[in-house]
Design a protein around this motif. Structure first.
Motif, mmCIF file in Angstrom:
data_model
loop_
_atom_site.group_PDB
_atom_site.id
_atom_site.type_symbol
_atom_site.label_atom_id
_atom_site.label_comp_id
_atom_site.label_asym_id
_atom_site.label_seq_id
_atom_site.Cartn_x
_atom_site.Cartn_y
_atom_site.Cartn_z
ATOM 1 N N HIS A 211 -1.045 -4.658 22.999
ATOM 2 C CA HIS A 211 -2.004 -3.745 22.373
ATOM 3 C C HIS A 211 -1.335 -2.869 21.326
ATOM 4 N N SER A 212 -0.038 -2.607 21.516
ATOM 5 C CA SER A 212 0.647 -1.713 20.573
ATOM 6 C C SER A 212 0.601 -2.253 19.143
ATOM 7 N N TRP A 213 0.652 -3.580 18.988
ATOM 8 C CA TRP A 213 0.580 -4.165 17.646
ATOM 9 C C TRP A 213 -0.723 -3.741 16.965
ATOM 10 N N GLN A 215 -2.747 -1.239 17.862
ATOM 11 C CA GLN A 215 -2.835 0.220 17.726
ATOM 12 C C GLN A 215 -2.006 0.734 16.555
ATOM 13 N N LEU A 216 -0.864 0.093 16.316
ATOM 14 C CA LEU A 216 0.013 0.564 15.233
ATOM 15 C C LEU A 216 -0.717 0.536 13.889
ATOM 16 N N PHE A 217 -1.457 -0.565 13.691
ATOM 17 C CA PHE A 217 -2.170 -0.691 12.422
ATOM 18 C C PHE A 217 -3.402 0.211 12.383
ATOM 19 N N GLY A 218 -3.860 0.606 13.589
ATOM 20 C CA GLY A 218 -5.066 1.444 13.631
ATOM 21 C C GLY A 218 -6.293 0.593 13.431
ATOM 22 N N ASP A 219 -6.299 -0.216 12.402
ATOM 23 C CA ASP A 219 -7.438 -1.077 12.094
ATOM 24 C C ASP A 219 -7.208 -2.456 12.712
ATOM 25 N N THR A 226 -2.484 -9.403 9.578
ATOM 26 C CA THR A 226 -1.029 -9.406 9.377
ATOM 27 C C THR A 226 -0.365 -10.396 10.322
ATOM 28 N N TYR A 227 -0.844 -10.437 11.565
ATOM 29 C CA TYR A 227 -0.251 -11.355 12.533
ATOM 30 C C TYR A 227 -0.490 -12.811 12.112
#
Lengths: 496, 496
Positions: A211-213, A215-219, A226-227
């Protein structure tokens, strides 16, 4: 895989020789100073009850036991520590300084289905040798047998769908994670999240995003985009950070259309990690199919085990791959494999003298003597019919019917015909030298699957399984009765 | 003890840097190739539910986390393995080769009672640094917090009687045994059977005999006599190999009279390891007392935990020392401490931007932002009144009443007066350097006892404990509500 295995088979360089219960030292010192060091003894490691009320268990951990015994050695620092305890004789400490295991070990190979009261490991050695390996023998076999047994249940519940092992973060220490992944793989999982299980044992390691991935982007869309651009040919998206149906899946489909499909790539999978997995997976399947993503797999995780997976599949959940964490790596429903290590015989004047331990509890009385375990298979179906425990020198004649009988309810008898018999234990150490050629983990995994398949389905049931026969030979049964009677008589004498 | 501790504080030399979930590598590589490597993030490690329905837990495992981070380093062999996976960029692999943790870590000291939703560890660092330590941070803190919490319950159930940790043989791997003994000792056990817990951590190791000692001699009296002669000043005899009341105790009394008393020694203890411990211990006490052995202790073991110990004592069992194995070292009744590691904020243009993760399940919504936890103590009783989670920059003014309110049921309010406030987290790493002076295990153990004593008895109850207040400051509550609203709004937009 095997290339990685050979290249990166990293070893655990720890010296775990001092991982023992202190009583092994007080007893060993006691044997030493009382002139009993050269006494030859027989110990059996066995268990009394299958975890989770199952019909059988699966044994594992032998490779780590072998590794431990090969490296068993006490350093000057160890001896200094032991001396500081102030109760061990200096001659014994000097003896330990050059100690090396010189006994014989017989064991049931890893991945074999086993039953209560069968010796998974038998040690024949000088009494000090047998005593000093007790804790690690129990620890490694208990731990990995627990996990392989649990993992195999979970894998069977998934009915052919791959199961991934994701439990490291909730494991009981680093070994809990690494050895847990090893045992799970033997039990049939397709891979692990734990990188070190691959570098040490060649268990395939995989992983995508947390989930951090997102959350980091926010959007969420930006995170998925990006992934997908970074990993276009292995894109699995975690869709439950905000809302699966209103946000996660719509964004995943959009990324598939806008990023992957234009370059000829496919969205490989989406992962659900919370919520009602049965309901969500069915809705997600419809949404993905409607978007033409019929080949996109659905991965689900969140405190799964064999019971929840069975329920999910019964409810028609559209799940292709299961991720299983804490409930497998800790065997949460029953986190103890209760193996014990008991003296069963002592050599006296060249004769093997069987030993017994009584108990208030009939089932806890041990099977005395130096023994062998045989599995009888049906010649036509190749299914296991029964196991028989005999004295070591007995031979089962396959050409005549074999009579087995229940060791407690002796009127329960059965005549076995049309069978062949296989010895379950194999020699592992002889006179301190390892004579066992370690199979690869892939070989153990395939062997495990085949052996589990040889067990009748009724015995493999999760709940209320059929009881498999594990009977004693008449010779062994008589030895046991005689010993019980002898101690009962001496109790009577004490009472008078 | 402390002499041994200093002299034999053996280190674990394993490099566990690769003990991570593979997704940490795919994400880190993703951040790297997308130019996000220098993004500063904040992660909280917290848990949601106390095991066993308890009112609190106790945190442990920080020492092993510190050790891991100090040694964190990827070798050429690690990089070769990672390259062979074929999905990580070469520039990222080169970056890993010189990688070193450079962030800040704040943590609640080992032995502190803690409550759900409190950050036991907070990491502020570059995103890759925070991501690569995730698994080991969770693994070590989850495991040892689980065991120290369980051990402390068992120790409290024994009401001042010593408890010995005997679980290595049923632990989940070598670390399960060693770290389990460490955590149990912090939780208050008097010692362990596991030798390596003493050589590594100075946990006092003790042990006497197993059933095998008695079985080897065949004759119980002869076995006891030999042991008493070998260890006259520390003689504990295991009395249940054949029959406690008819054989074990009569033989123990005889050995005391014939071997120990003539040389001025006393029988130190007898140990019961099976049967009805309440009944047997009472009978044994009478028999020992009648023989003048009123100072002989009774040690009991056999699948004990806090519930069985409580029952035994309620039934008037005459037990002086409890030996506890599998149910403590595996925390059998609930073998999972469910700590999670969640991104709570990201620095954007020098500003801390809080992040949230929503959930279908209200309680699973995380507390966003960079925060601090305060414990408010009563000035007179020094008992803990409540914990308050605030934004990191907030200060609690002890000179005016402080209003706390329930974060879900916001009408539940309480005004706290006559209090002092203590920050629970302390700095552990700053800019990658360890700034925390490790307390000795004895210091942690005493600190733990004192901190547990500061919790009201009603919160410490085994079943249905009083719920301790862990509330949010108004500022933090507003930040959280604002973020929830923002994502709910964007979901609504998606639906249209």
């Amino acid at each position: 895989m095997s290339k990685i295995l050979n290249k990166f088979n990293l070893k655990d360089e720890r010296n775990l020789s001092m991982l023992m219960d202190f009583y092994e030292l007080t007893m060993s010192n006691g044997y030493f100073v009382n002139g009993l060091s050269d006494t030859i003894v027989y110990f059996d490691m066995f268990y009394r009850k299958n975890p989770d009320g199952a019909g059988y268990s699966i044994v594992a951990g032998l490779e780590q036991l072998i590794d431990f015994i090969k490296k068993l050695k006490f350093t000057g620092e160890d001896i200094d520590y032991l001396r500081s305890k102030g109760i061990l004789a200096e001659e014994f400490l000097q003896y330990l300084l050059t100690f090396k295991f010189t006994g014989d070990i017989y064991a049931i190979p890893e991945g074999t289905p086993v039953f209560p009261n069968e010796a998974l490991v038998t040690v024949k050695s000088k009494v000090i040798d047998a005593q000093l390996i007790e804790t690690m023998l129990l620890l490694t076999v208990n731990h990995q047998s627990l996990i392989v047994t649990k993992a195999n249940r979970i894998v069977r519940a998934a009915k052919g769908r791959p199961v991934l092992e994701l439990g490291a973060r909730r494991a009981h220490g680093a070994d809990g994670a690494i050895m847990g992944a090893r045992a799970s793989y033997i039990g049939g999982v397709a891979g692990t999240a734990t990188v070190m299980a691959e570098t040490m044992f060649g268990v395939p390691a995989t992983g995508t995003m947390a989930h951090s991935w997102i959350q980091l982007f926010g959007d969420e869309y930006k995170a998925f985009e990006t992934y997908a651009k970074t990993y276009p040919d292995s894109c699995t998206l975690l869709v439950d950070t905000y809302n699966v149906l209103n946000s996660g899946i719509p964004n995943a489909i959009k990324v598939s259309r806008d990023v992957l499909e234009p370059i000829g790539m496919r969205l490989k999978a989406i992962r659900l990690d919370s919520g009602d997995l049965a309901y969500l997976s069915k809705q997600v399947r419809i949404m993905l199919d409607d978007a033409g993503l019929t080949d996109c797999k659905i991965v689900a995780s969140n405190s799964l085990d064999e019971y929840i997976i069975t329920d999910l599949l019964n409810q028609g959940a559209e799940i292709d791959i299961f991720g299983v964490g804490e409930r497998m790596v800790t065997a949460k429903s029953e986190p103890v494999f209760g193996g014990v290590y008991k003296l069963v015989a002592v050599e006296e004047d060249g004769e093997i003298s069987p030993r017994i331990k009584l108990s208030e509890n009939e089932e806890k009385i041990i099977n005395p003597g130096y023994k062998m375990i045989w599995r009888l298979y049906d010649k036509d179906t190749h299914k296991a019919i029964a196991d028989v425990i005999t004295l070591a020198e007995e031979v089962i004649n396959e050409s005549v019917p074999y009579n087995i009988f229940d060791p407690v309810y002796t009127w329960k008898k059965k005549k076995v015909t049309n069978f062949y018999a296989k010895k379950l234990q194999v020699p592992v150490f002889l006179k301190g030298e390892c004579v066992y050629e370690l199979p690869t983990i892939e070989e153990i995994r395939i062997y495990c699957k085949n052996q589990v398949d040889s067990i009748w389905e009724e015995v493999r049931r999760f709940s209320n399984p059929h009881k498999y026969y594990v009977d004693l030979s008449l010779e062994l049964w008589l030895v046991k009765q005689e010993l019980i009677q002898r101690y009962r008589n001496s109790e009577e004498k004490n009472k008078k």
